[in-house]
Write a protein that holds these residues in place. Structure first.
Motif, PDB file in Angstrom:
ATOM      1  N   PRO A 136       0.835  -1.200   0.064  1.00 59.53           N
ATOM      2  CA  PRO A 136       0.096   0.062  -0.054  1.00 59.53           C
ATOM      3  C   PRO A 136       0.819   1.154  -0.102  1.00 59.53           C
ATOM      4  CG  PRO A 136       0.133  -0.981   2.133  1.00 59.53           C
ATOM      5  CD  PRO A 136       0.957  -1.891   1.267  1.00 59.53           C
ATOM      6  N   ARG A 137       0.400   2.300  -0.677  1.00 57.83           N
ATOM      7  CA  ARG A 137       1.122   3.590  -0.764  1.00 57.83           C
ATOM      8  C   ARG A 137      -0.211   4.640  -0.793  1.00 57.83           C
ATOM      9  NH1 ARG A 137       4.629   0.853   0.858  1.00 57.83           N
ATOM     10  NH2 ARG A 137       6.831   1.046   0.201  1.00 57.83           N
ATOM     11  N   ALA A 138       0.549   5.814  -0.621  1.00 56.63           N
ATOM     12  CA  ALA A 138      -0.623   6.816  -0.652  1.00 56.63           C
ATOM     13  C   ALA A 138       0.349   8.300  -1.075  1.00 56.63           C
ATOM     14  CB  ALA A 138      -1.098   7.347   0.548  1.00 56.63           C
ATOM     15  N   ILE A 139      -0.271   9.160  -1.845  1.00 51.49           N
ATOM     16  CA  ILE A 139       0.342  10.457  -2.322  1.00 51.49           C
ATOM     17  C   ILE A 139      -0.769  11.439  -1.627  1.00 51.49           C
ATOM     18  CG2 ILE A 139       0.488  12.159  -4.253  1.00 51.49           C
ATOM     19  CD1 ILE A 139       3.043  10.037  -3.693  1.00 51.49           C
ATOM     20  N   ILE A 140      -0.082  12.572  -0.958  1.00 49.61           N
ATOM     21  CA  ILE A 140      -0.990  13.567  -0.426  1.00 49.61           C
ATOM     22  C   ILE A 140      -0.372  14.888  -1.333  1.00 49.61           C
ATOM     23  CG2 ILE A 140      -1.545  14.712   1.504  1.00 49.61           C
ATOM     24  CD1 ILE A 140      -2.103  11.802   1.947  1.00 49.61           C
TER      25      ILE A 140
ATOM     26  N   VAL B 244      -0.567  18.742  -1.955  1.00 47.46           N
ATOM     27  CA  VAL B 244      -1.124  19.959  -1.234  1.00 47.46           C
ATOM     28  C   VAL B 244      -0.711  20.841  -2.386  1.00 47.46           C
ATOM     29  CG1 VAL B 244      -0.824  21.535   0.612  1.00 47.46           C
ATOM     30  CG2 VAL B 244      -0.777  19.029   0.936  1.00 47.46           C
ATOM     31  N   ASP B 245      -1.923  21.712  -2.783  1.00 48.18           N
ATOM     32  CA  ASP B 245      -1.718  22.837  -3.783  1.00 48.18           C
ATOM     33  C   ASP B 245      -0.625  22.545  -5.205  1.00 48.18           C
ATOM     34  OD1 ASP B 245      -3.377  24.736  -2.559  1.00 48.18           O
ATOM     35  OD2 ASP B 245      -1.806  26.117  -1.923  1.00 48.18           O
ATOM     36  N   GLY B 246      -1.065  21.439  -5.444  1.00 44.86           N
ATOM     37  CA  GLY B 246      -0.223  20.733  -6.616  1.00 44.86           C
ATOM     38  C   GLY B 246       1.247  19.985  -6.473  1.00 44.86           C
ATOM     39  N   ALA B 247       1.608  20.344  -5.109  1.00 44.38           N
ATOM     40  CA  ALA B 247       2.946  19.913  -4.734  1.00 44.38           C
ATOM     41  C   ALA B 247       2.919  18.491  -4.033  1.00 44.38           C
ATOM     42  CB  ALA B 247       3.694  20.514  -4.128  1.00 44.38           C
ATOM     43  N   ASP B 248       3.370  17.220  -4.255  1.00 47.13           N
ATOM     44  CA  ASP B 248       3.234  16.297  -3.698  1.00 47.13           C
ATOM     45  C   ASP B 248       4.275  15.897  -2.431  1.00 47.13           C
ATOM     46  OD1 ASP B 248       1.873  15.314  -5.637  1.00 47.13           O
ATOM     47  OD2 ASP B 248       3.112  14.151  -6.800  1.00 47.13           O
ATOM     48  N   ILE B 249       3.427  15.354  -1.353  1.00 47.82           N
ATOM     49  CA  ILE B 249       4.465  15.252   0.128  1.00 47.82           C
ATOM     50  C   ILE B 249       5.126  13.980  -0.366  1.00 47.82           C
ATOM     51  CG2 ILE B 249       4.088  14.932   2.516  1.00 47.82           C
ATOM     52  CD1 ILE B 249       3.376  17.599   1.896  1.00 47.82           C
ATOM     53  N   LYS B 250       6.182  13.895   0.041  1.00 42.74           N
ATOM     54  CA  LYS B 250       7.333  12.817  -0.112  1.00 42.74           C
ATOM     55  C   LYS B 250       6.815  11.735   0.694  1.00 42.74           C
ATOM     56  CE  LYS B 250      11.470  15.469  -1.537  1.00 42.74           C
ATOM     57  NZ  LYS B 250      12.867  15.710  -0.965  1.00 42.74           N
ATOM     58  N   TRP B 251       6.885  10.493   0.011  1.00 46.71           N
ATOM     59  CA  TRP B 251       6.482   9.287   0.895  1.00 46.71           C
ATOM     60  C   TRP B 251       7.498   9.068   2.084  1.00 46.71           C
ATOM     61  CZ3 TRP B 251       2.937   5.975   1.646  1.00 46.71           C
ATOM     62  CH2 TRP B 251       3.436   4.746   2.558  1.00 46.71           C
ATOM     63  N   ASN B 252       8.510   9.651   2.397  1.00 50.14           N
ATOM     64  CA  ASN B 252       9.353   9.331   3.323  1.00 50.14           C
ATOM     65  C   ASN B 252       9.002  10.459   4.597  1.00 50.14           C
ATOM     66  OD1 ASN B 252      11.147   7.820   2.386  1.00 50.14           O
ATOM     67  ND2 ASN B 252      12.536   9.433   1.608  1.00 50.14           N
TER      68      ASN B 252
ATOM     69  N   GLU C 163      -5.517  23.580  -1.214  1.00 50.05           N
ATOM     70  CA  GLU C 163      -6.218  22.252  -1.638  1.00 50.05           C
ATOM     71  C   GLU C 163      -5.490  20.948  -1.464  1.00 50.05           C
ATOM     72  OE1 GLU C 163      -8.827  22.234  -5.679  1.00 50.05           O
ATOM     73  OE2 GLU C 163      -6.777  21.120  -6.245  1.00 50.05           O
ATOM     74  N   VAL C 164      -6.292  19.967  -1.083  1.00 54.03           N
ATOM     75  CA  VAL C 164      -5.427  18.665  -0.937  1.00 54.03           C
ATOM     76  C   VAL C 164      -6.276  17.692  -1.899  1.00 54.03           C
ATOM     77  CG1 VAL C 164      -5.228  16.827   0.765  1.00 54.03           C
ATOM     78  CG2 VAL C 164      -4.789  19.064   1.497  1.00 54.03           C
ATOM     79  N   ARG C 165      -5.502  16.717  -2.533  1.00 52.44           N
ATOM     80  CA  ARG C 165      -5.889  15.572  -3.188  1.00 52.44           C
ATOM     81  C   ARG C 165      -5.114  14.501  -2.696  1.00 52.44           C
ATOM     82  NH1 ARG C 165      -8.071  16.682  -8.495  1.00 52.44           N
ATOM     83  NH2 ARG C 165      -8.440  18.952  -8.836  1.00 52.44           N
ATOM     84  N   ILE C 166      -6.002  13.544  -2.339  1.00 53.09           N
ATOM     85  CA  ILE C 166      -5.423  12.104  -1.971  1.00 53.09           C
ATOM     86  C   ILE C 166      -5.327  10.937  -2.856  1.00 53.09           C
ATOM     87  CG2 ILE C 166      -5.628  10.507  -0.002  1.00 53.09           C
ATOM     88  CD1 ILE C 166      -6.561  12.836   1.567  1.00 53.09           C
ATOM     89  N   TYR C 167      -4.255  10.406  -2.899  1.00 52.23           N
ATOM     90  CA  TYR C 167      -4.382   9.098  -3.960  1.00 52.23           C
ATOM     91  C   TYR C 167      -3.938   7.985  -3.038  1.00 52.23           C
ATOM     92  CZ  TYR C 167      -4.207  12.663  -7.639  1.00 52.23           C
ATOM     93  OH  TYR C 167      -4.587  13.871  -8.267  1.00 52.23           O
ATOM     94  N   LEU C 168      -4.590   6.809  -3.231  1.00 51.43           N
ATOM     95  CA  LEU C 168      -4.263   5.648  -2.204  1.00 51.43           C
ATOM     96  C   LEU C 168      -4.583   4.378  -3.098  1.00 51.43           C
ATOM     97  CD1 LEU C 168      -4.105   4.672   0.541  1.00 51.43           C
ATOM     98  CD2 LEU C 168      -6.497   4.879   0.652  1.00 51.43           C
ATOM     99  N   GLY C 169      -3.766   3.156  -2.882  1.00 53.19           N
ATOM    100  CA  GLY C 169      -3.870   2.086  -3.506  1.00 53.19           C
ATOM    101  C   GLY C 169      -2.757   1.241  -3.297  1.00 53.19           C
ATOM    102  N   TYR C 170      -2.093   0.341  -4.425  1.00 55.97           N
ATOM    103  CA  TYR C 170      -1.020  -0.667  -4.149  1.00 55.97           C
ATOM    104  C   TYR C 170      -0.155  -0.401  -5.172  1.00 55.97           C
ATOM    105  CZ  TYR C 170      -4.168  -2.942  -0.627  1.00 55.97           C
ATOM    106  OH  TYR C 170      -4.938  -2.910   0.659  1.00 55.97           O
TER     107      TYR C 170
ATOM    108  N   GLU D  79       9.973   1.767  -7.324  1.00 53.22           N
ATOM    109  CA  GLU D  79       9.732   2.749  -8.455  1.00 53.22           C
ATOM    110  C   GLU D  79       7.999   2.780  -8.892  1.00 53.22           C
ATOM    111  OE1 GLU D  79      11.584   1.290 -12.065  1.00 53.22           O
ATOM    112  OE2 GLU D  79      13.707   1.338 -11.521  1.00 53.22           O
ATOM    113  N   TRP D  80       7.615   3.797  -8.372  1.00 51.04           N
ATOM    114  CA  TRP D  80       6.190   3.861  -8.288  1.00 51.04           C
ATOM    115  C   TRP D  80       5.749   5.367  -8.275  1.00 51.04           C
ATOM    116  CZ3 TRP D  80       3.614   6.346  -4.325  1.00 51.04           C
ATOM    117  CH2 TRP D  80       4.038   6.704  -3.437  1.00 51.04           C
TER     118      TRP D  80
END
Length: 352
Positions: free
Chosen positions: A3-7, A9-17, A54-61, A67-68
């Motif tokens: 499982p992984r997620a991307i948060i 915020v205002d068009g910029a992705d928060i790093k998974w780390n 603005e926040v967009r949330i992406y979730l899945g596997y 490399e994803w």
């Protein structure tokens, strides 16, 4: 598959780390979808994060954790930040909370009055006001002034949807939907119970009469004729069994005569007077395709096996515990989220 997620915020992705945990709650119509996310604040993300971003949330596997990217995940939420809560202790984290784009209308008093406006006119106006794409079914009935006095914008929209026999909600793609309920009857998942470690869920069922309605009244106000159309249907056997009358009032725009209203009342009573079975539980692993009002099947649960509607779905992902869903289900299609109304409008200051 991990499982992984991307948060975003205002068009910029928060790093998974920097990601620690995430919870996204999806509910039926009236209540805003909401999220809560905890991030590592070692790099002082709290200095950049702001309310109303603005926040967009992406979730899945993903198959390859090295490399994803976002395209491999499901887009499950779009909204705004309501609060930023940094914690300056040994953990040094920052928590952000927020709701979908219905949140401003839930918080804002309705301030525009019309002498000659239809329900769809008002839906289109509010969509334009908040930069939402209108997916609005045109209506002819004019809105009575009492519909908007001392009410929040979202409460007005939900009341108008009731009168038209519609539903109203904001999608993750920033669309304001005001129209007929989408009738998708295909199951999106199956919850299987097996003693031991093979179950993919844990469910507690409740078979009670708490939500059973034994009288339905259908109403429609015809503005041009200043005429109230009204008819009722009741189940006398259930009333005697329950020892009280539990009535639900429905506004149906297509009920243009007392006879038509009676037909709708009879039909709705059959649905609402069914014995309601509800349930709640958790499922492993999480499924990003689960959504409120979607249909799921339960297997190996005896007489409780069958098809259920999801009332609420919570997606929870953390680096320590992985990805799970918690959920509420019911064997009767949930209505326009009337069960949430008192919670929202009697506790305006409480967002969660």
């Amino acid at each position: 598959m991990e499982p992984r997620a991307i948060i975003e915020v205002d068009g910029a992705d928060i790093k998974w780390n920097d990601f620690l945990s995430l919870s996204v709650e999806n509910t039926v119509y009236l209540a805003a979808d909401s999220f809560e996310c905890t991030l590592n604040n070692s790099l002082m993300l709290s200095d950049w994060l702001r309310k109303n971003q603005e926040v967009r949330i992406y979730l899945g596997y993903v198959k390859n954790i090295h490399e994803w990217d976002k395209s491999q995940l499901n887009h499950i939420f779009t909204g705004k930040i309501d609060g930023v809560k940094p914690n300056f202790d040994s953990s040094k984290t920052v928590r952000i909370i927020g709701r979908d784009y219905s949140e401003t209308m839930i918080d804002t008093e309705y301030s525009v009055s019309y002498n000659d406006a239809s329900s769809s006119d008002i839906a289109n106006l509010l969509a334009q006001k908040y930069g939402l794409k209108p997916i609005v079914t045109a209506t002819d009935n004019k809105v009575d002034r009492d519909m908007w006095i001392n009410k929040k914008e979202w409460e007005v929209l939900q009341g108008l949807a009731d009168e038209e026999g519609f539903v109203c909600y904001v999608t993750k793609d920033k669309e304001l939907y005001f129209g007929e309920r989408n009738a998708n009857e295909s199951a999106i998942d199956t919850f299987v119970y097996t003693q031991g470690l093979k179950s993919n869920c844990k469910i507690e069922f409740d078979d009670s009469s708490i939500d059973v309605i034994n009288k339905v009244t259908v109403r429609h106000w015809i503005h041009k004729r200043k005429q109230l159309i009204e008819a009722s249907s009741q189940n006398d056997f259930l009333i005697s069994q329950m020892g009280q009358t539990k009535e639900r009032i429905e506004y149906v725009a297509k009920a243009t005569t007392d006879g038509i209203a009676k037909g709708y009342a009879d039909k709705l009573l059959k649905e609402y007077s069914r014995q309601v079975v509800t349930g709640n539980g958790t499922r492993y692993p999480g499924n990003p395709n689960l959504y409120a009002e979607g249909i799921v099947n339960t297997v190996n649960c005896g007489r409780f096996s069958g098809s259920y509607y999801l009332n609420k779905v919570v997606h929870q992902l953390s680096k320590n515990e992985g990805y799970i869903n918690t959920f509420d289900i019911t064997n009767v299609r949930p209505d326009d989220a009337q069960q949430y109304r008192s919670d929202i409008y009697e506790n305006n200051g409480k967002k969660y």
